[in-house]
Motif scaffolding. Structure first.
Motif, PDB file in Angstrom:
ATOM      1  N   GLN A   2       0.839  -1.191   0.000  1.00  0.00           N
ATOM      2  CA  GLN A   2       0.000   0.000   0.000  1.00  0.00           C
ATOM      3  C   GLN A   2       0.876   1.243   0.000  1.00  0.00           C
ATOM      4  OE1 GLN A   2      -2.302  -2.117   3.417  1.00  0.00           O
ATOM      5  NE2 GLN A   2      -3.290  -0.135   3.079  1.00  0.00           N
ATOM      6  N   HIS A   7      -3.883   3.375  -0.268  1.00  0.00           N
ATOM      7  CA  HIS A   7      -4.375   2.655  -1.443  1.00  0.00           C
ATOM      8  C   HIS A   7      -3.485   1.451  -1.753  1.00  0.00           C
ATOM      9  CE1 HIS A   7      -6.686   6.331  -2.043  1.00  0.00           C
ATOM     10  NE2 HIS A   7      -7.401   5.685  -2.945  1.00  0.00           N
ATOM     11  N   ILE A   8      -4.106   0.370  -2.182  1.00  0.00           N
ATOM     12  CA  ILE A   8      -3.359  -0.835  -2.552  1.00  0.00           C
ATOM     13  C   ILE A   8      -2.694  -0.612  -3.905  1.00  0.00           C
ATOM     14  CG2 ILE A   8      -3.541  -3.285  -3.139  1.00  0.00           C
ATOM     15  CD1 ILE A   8      -5.850  -3.494  -1.162  1.00  0.00           C
ATOM     16  N   SER A  53      -1.379  -2.410   8.698  1.00  0.00           N
ATOM     17  CA  SER A  53      -0.751  -1.655   7.609  1.00  0.00           C
ATOM     18  C   SER A  53      -0.892  -0.154   7.821  1.00  0.00           C
ATOM     19  CB  SER A  53      -1.368  -2.051   6.265  1.00  0.00           C
ATOM     20  OG  SER A  53      -2.746  -1.710   6.218  1.00  0.00           O
TER      21      SER A  53
END
Length: 240
Positions: A2, A7-8, A53
């Protein structure tokens, strides 16, 4: 992987398999757009800010071995062990990305659950055996049995019925019937041995009988109203 905004950016085939989505579906998803729901081991929701994350991105510190439960978009579920490692550009104090790795530990968690449930059941049986020595009446004993078994986390309802001369079973004492399955009135009106082959066989054959999939068993279709607590399986145990 990410980026700093959450955002991935990338995912490998293992991540696609575990999350149940393709790379094309995963790319550019923001944390508040993830089509899966995560909870902690205690059942509490895992918020966006608390996800390993995001913690790594916000604090710059790595997170290791965070155990979470995931409910995927297709309804399937799993237990995961998450690790998040922040990535820094040379000389930067804030990470520009985070790499999250996860392992499927569903088998281990289910094994732990099975052991916990078995230990709880052994304790319940011990309590019932001890109560045999002090009970004032059969009805009081039946009530204690129902309440003790209903207290187990994996039990949604318990009832004890007495066999009548015409072969039917009359419900005598129960617990949990009004807590997500049937109201007591419905229970008294609808339940008899002829409704459930499991009970009839248990009485006729003098041995315990188990139904593994209540929801799709015709003998239970009109009795179990699946509400707050989902009844998955059932056991009929003859008493002598």
């Amino acid at each position: 992987m990410q980026l700093a905004d959450g955002h991935i950016y990338a995912a490998n085939p293992s991540a696609e398999r575990i999350l149940g989505l393709s790379l094309e579906q995963l790319q550019n998803l923001a944390p508040d757009e993830w089509p899966w729901h995560m909870t902690r081991e205690d059942g509490s929701p895992l918020s966006r800010d608390a996800h390993p994350s995001m913690v790594a991105l916000d604090t710059g510190r790595a997170c290791h071995n965070e155990i979470v439960h995931i409910a995927r978009a297709d309804g399937s579920q799993a237990w995961l062990s998450l690790n998040a490692e922040p990535l820094f550009a040379q000389g930067a104090s804030k990470p520009y990305a985070v790499v999250t790795t996860f392992s499927d530990v569903t088998g281990l968690k289910l094994h732990e659950l099975e052991i916990r449930q078995l230990n709880a059941l052994i304790t319940a049986v011990r309590l019932i055996n001890e109560h045999l020595l002090v009970t004032a009446s059969e009805t009081e004993l039946y009530r204690f049995i129902c309440d003790t078994l209903y207290a187990l986390e994996h039990v949604v309802a318990v009832w004890i019925g007495l066999k009548k001369q015409d072969g039917t079973v009359s419900p005598t004492v129960w617990a949990g019937i009004d807590a997500g399955l049937l109201s007591e009135k419905q229970f008294e009106e609808e339940k008899s041995a002829t409704d459930c082959s499991m009970l009839a066989k248990a009485i006729e054959e003098h041995s315990p009988k188990i139904v593994h999939d209540i929801e799709h068993d015709a003998h239970f279709s009109h009795w179990y109203r699946l509400r707050e607590k989902r009844a998955v399986s059932g056991a009929g145990i003859p008493l002598f």
